[in-house]
Design an enzyme around this catalytic site. Structure first.
Site, mmCIF file in Angstrom:
data_model
loop_
_atom_site.group_PDB
_atom_site.id
_atom_site.type_symbol
_atom_site.label_atom_id
_atom_site.label_comp_id
_atom_site.label_asym_id
_atom_site.label_seq_id
_atom_site.Cartn_x
_atom_site.Cartn_y
_atom_site.Cartn_z
ATOM 1 N N SER A 428 0.832 -1.198 0.000
ATOM 2 C CA SER A 428 0.000 0.000 0.000
ATOM 3 C C SER A 428 0.870 1.252 0.000
ATOM 4 C CB SER A 428 -0.922 0.004 1.228
ATOM 5 O OG SER A 428 -0.173 -0.168 2.406
ATOM 6 N N HIS A 449 -3.753 -3.812 -4.909
ATOM 7 C CA HIS A 449 -3.893 -3.312 -3.539
ATOM 8 C C HIS A 449 -5.277 -3.644 -2.998
ATOM 9 C CE1 HIS A 449 -4.193 0.293 -0.606
ATOM 10 N NE2 HIS A 449 -3.788 -0.794 0.003
ATOM 11 N N ASN A 499 -5.477 5.840 -0.474
ATOM 12 C CA ASN A 499 -4.707 6.347 0.669
ATOM 13 C C ASN A 499 -4.245 7.779 0.450
ATOM 14 O OD1 ASN A 499 -5.076 4.107 2.189
ATOM 15 N ND2 ASN A 499 -3.157 3.131 1.616
#
Ligand code: 3H9
Length: 706
Positions: A428, A449, A499
């Site tokens: 990640s 991911h 993210n």
């Protein structure tokens, strides 16, 4: 080609609905017109004593009213009329002078179930593909072709509200237990049993059994009990939706009104409410998500890609929580061999146990039979060496987040993998291109991911590098889809998409914390905004150490605006890592989350203060995210705003009724966002300064969705 075909045998007309060229049957205007004609013909035909109704689609009965038609509705009056038309058609079915029996196999949803409810009797297959439900709420509308009236009358208000308000579909066995389905049969004998039921009903129309069970009878049977049912349901809806979704409350109203004032009045109310909801902003957003998800299902991830290579055996390196999750999910969803490898057999055994738990869970939830369970568990195997990798079409590594370790694993894999197989990393935080530097065939290296827990999180980010071959992309995308994931293809940039845009949001929550705002106030504000959990709870769930590490990676890449407040490190140093450590911002006891742990305050070196208004909390957190999202889109991190919105909704629960961060940004308006960011930047620091992308959008009055 006709939509309906039928043949009459021994007094029973066996009718098949099979919309030519369409993957599923839906109730569109044309289907309605043709059904009226067919019913007229069957009524006239004295040789027809009863009707057995089937679908010609392999695994679909009727998927509901045609959602495409909602989008074209221009006024509440049009929408109300659409509902009235549907109700009139199903009235015709319900009052048809000859019994109509539905033979259900496959999805029987929305208007499809409403049709089945209007029939005299329902036979369904016990096959897992047979799913029965009223999912309208998920589209921001309510069952409006009589569903809010017929279902409670059939199975009782309590059970009907459970189904309607959750919008979840049920397996046929549950529908049988509830009393929606009258007979449950193996697929092979569906036609015979349905036709036999039709013939039986033609001779004797009395067959009904009451659904809802004893609690249903006790509660529904008297006005006081019913009042209690509605009061509880309303309370539950408000606690779940925070008032952000009008459809469940409208459905409650339609059911209640119908039960108090009779079917005719209930139908009228149902149609009026449908009229209002179908044109509402919330419904429009939810329908857009339906279409976007459907488009993504067909998107190979890269233009002109060759079809995906077939994956018949998966290898997973790293048997921790993620590796085991990928292994278990693969077995359950794709039913293929999975080989799990880790450094020692103890870890492998633990990973295999965790993967097996995912299969066990399916059994516990009765999604698979004991026989299937045994078969699926047998697909799992493990080793502390690379044995079995020689036949793997795809390997996914989920080892420690360190470049050297990942490169080492890649090198070792390439020694043993067949030349054609794909190597995917579940990192990640590490750029895929860096990992691929160790590869002899970087065109077959890609990022996949997954989100934690893998079995439950619906999103997968697929990350090609500049060297990744198109077929490697389509293979990773295709495989992700086989695992039931919604897949977005994103750029190999720090944090990828999810993210990247989550980081400033979480970071801002941390900034609020260290100024003394209470964690539960921050969480409550964001839950009220529509997130499933607040950011501080999310930090505890993800692991404060993991989140901090991700923030540090992004800080290294993007500098000051993503610098986490230093005080957070004190929590990690104290072993306060979140739920997994049994202590984080909140207390945990026997796996249950408690209140805010007062021990955090001395660690953070502060006292909680009166806080700030929740509107300001929401503004700071969401605007930080929107600013970064616009920047990432401008850098090409996602291919389209659609992917960005779907990624945020499925990746971390951005409120679906707001359509995703980019649609929300359009709604806020780039010019207003620009002005507010400037104001926040002056007050709180440069991390809020409007990105170039926002400046440009504000200047040119551009929108992500023109
Ligand atoms: C309703 O019924 C309102 C009524 O109460 C009252 C009105 C007055 N309409 O998902 P898939 C298309 S609201 C139009 O890939 P699967 C879908 O877009 C409706 N199109 O297959 C796709 O098209 P394409 C309540 C629909 O096997 C293709 O069919 N019903 C509809 O993975 C294949 O779909 C729902 O909300 C529709 N209703 O899943 C059910 N349904 O190939 C929504 C499907 O061109 N549908 N399509 O991209 C589903 O949940 C899934 O599609 C289903 C099949 C489980 C049926």
């Amino acid at each position: 080609m006709a939509i309906f075909r039928h043949e009459v045998k021994d007094g029973v007309a066996a009718v098949t609905l099979d919309t030519p060229g369409a993957p599923v049957n839906v109730i569109s205007r044309v289907v309605k017109d043709d059904l009226y004609e067919l019913l007229a013909e069957l009524e006239r035909d004295a040789g027809v004593k009863a009707v057995a109704f089937f679908s010609g689609k392999p695994d679909n009965f009727i998927a509901g009213a045609d959602i495409e038609e909602f989008v074209q509705l221009k006024s509440t009056a049009d929408a109300e009329q659409l509902s009235r038309d549907g109700q009139a058609l199903l009235d015709r079915v319900a009052s048809f002078p000859k019994p109509i029996v539905a033979g259900i196999h496959g999805a029987c949803l929305g208007g499809g179930l409403e049709f089945a409810l209007a029939c005299s009797y329902r036979v369904a297959t016990d096959h897992p593909k047979t799913q029965i439900g009223l999912p309208e709420i998920q589209l921001g509308i309510l069952p409006a072709a009589g569903g809010c009236q017929r279902l409670p009358r059939l199975i009782g208000a309590r059970a009907a509200l459970d189904m309607i308000l959750a919008g979840k579909s049920e397996r046929a066995a549950k529908a049988f237990r509830l009393g929606i389905v009258d007979e449950l049969v193996p697929r092979a004998i569906l036609p015979e049993i349905t036709i036999a039921a039709a013939r039986r009903l033609a001779q004797s129309p009395f067959h009904r059994r009451h659904g809802g069970g004893v609690p249903g009878l006790l509660l529904d049977g008297n006005p006081l009990g019913r009042l209690l049912v509605f009061r509880l349901a309303r309370r539950q809806v408000l606690s779940q939706t925070k008032g952000n979704y009008p459809a469940p409350l409208a459905a409650l109203d339609a059911v209640r009104h119908g039960l108090s004032h009779g079917m005719k009045e209930g139908l009228k109310r149902e149609a009026q409410l449908f009229g209002q909801l179908a044109l509402s902003d919330v419904s429009r957003k939810l329908v857009q998500i339906f279409f976007a998800t459907r488009e993504l299902k067909k998107d190979p991830g890269v233009a002109g890609a060759p079809p995906p290579a077939e994956v018949t055996r998966l290898a997973v390196v790293g048997s921790g929580f993620m590796g085991a999750g990928i292994a278990g999910t693969t077995v359950v969803q794709a039913g293929i061999d999975v080989r799990l490898k880790d450094a020692d057999l103890g870890r492998v055994a633990k990973g295999l146990g965790a993967a097996r738990d995912i299969v066990n869970d399916r059994l516990t939830r009765r999604r698979i039979t004991k026989f299937e369970h045994t078969r699926l568990v047998a697909f799992l195997s493990g080793s502390d060496r690379y044995t079995g990798f020689g036949r793997a079409d795809l390997v996914i590594e989920a080892v420690f987040e360190e470049l050297a370790v990942k490169q080492q694993v890649l090198r070792e894999c390439e020694e043993v993998l067949p030349p054609s197989s794909v190597f995917a990393s579940n990192t990640s935080t590490i750029p895929i291109a860096r990992i691929a530097e160790a590869s002899r065939r970087p065109e077959q290296v890609i990022g996949m991911h997954f989100f934690s827990p893998v079995a439950r999180m619906p999103l997968l980010e697929v990350i090609p590098t500049a060297a990744t071959a198109p077929q490697t992309v389509s293979t990773a995308v295709g495989f992700g889809r086989r695992l039931g994931k919604t897949v977005i293809v994103v750029k190999d940039a720090p944090g990828f998409w999810v993210n990247r845009i989550l980081a400033p949001y979480m970071n801002e929550a941390a900034h609020l914390l260290v100024t003394g705002v209470r964690p539960d106030d921050i969480d409550a504000a964001m839950v009220q905004f529509g997130f499933p959990v607040g950011p501080i709870t999310l930090l505890d769930e993800v692991g404060i150490d993991v989140a901090l590490h991700a923030c540090e990676v992004l800080q290294a890449a993007f500098g000051e605006r993503l610098t986490p407040p230093p005080a957070l490190a004190a929590l990690v140093k104290d072993g306060r890592l979140g739920r997994k450590a049994g202590k984080g911002f909140y207390t945990y006891s026997n796996g249950k989350k408690g209140g805010v742990d007062p021990a955090i305050y001395p660690l953070l070196g502060l006292q909680p203060n009166g806080g700030i208004p929740s509107a300001e909390i929401v503004q700071r957190l969401t605007y930080a995210m929107l600013n970064e999202a616009a920047r990432a889109v401008a850098e090409g991190v996602v291919r389209t705003p659609r992917d960005g919105d779907i990624g945020a909704i499925y990746g971390f629960g951005f409120p679906p009724f707001r359509g995703g961060p980019l649609r929300y940004l359009d709604d806020v308006g780039a010019d207003r966002l620009y002005a507010e960011l400037q104001r926040l930047g002056e007050r709180l620091g440069p991390r809020f300064m409007p990105s170039e992308a926002i400046v440009e959008h504000a200047r040119s009055r551009a929108r992500f969705y023109p």
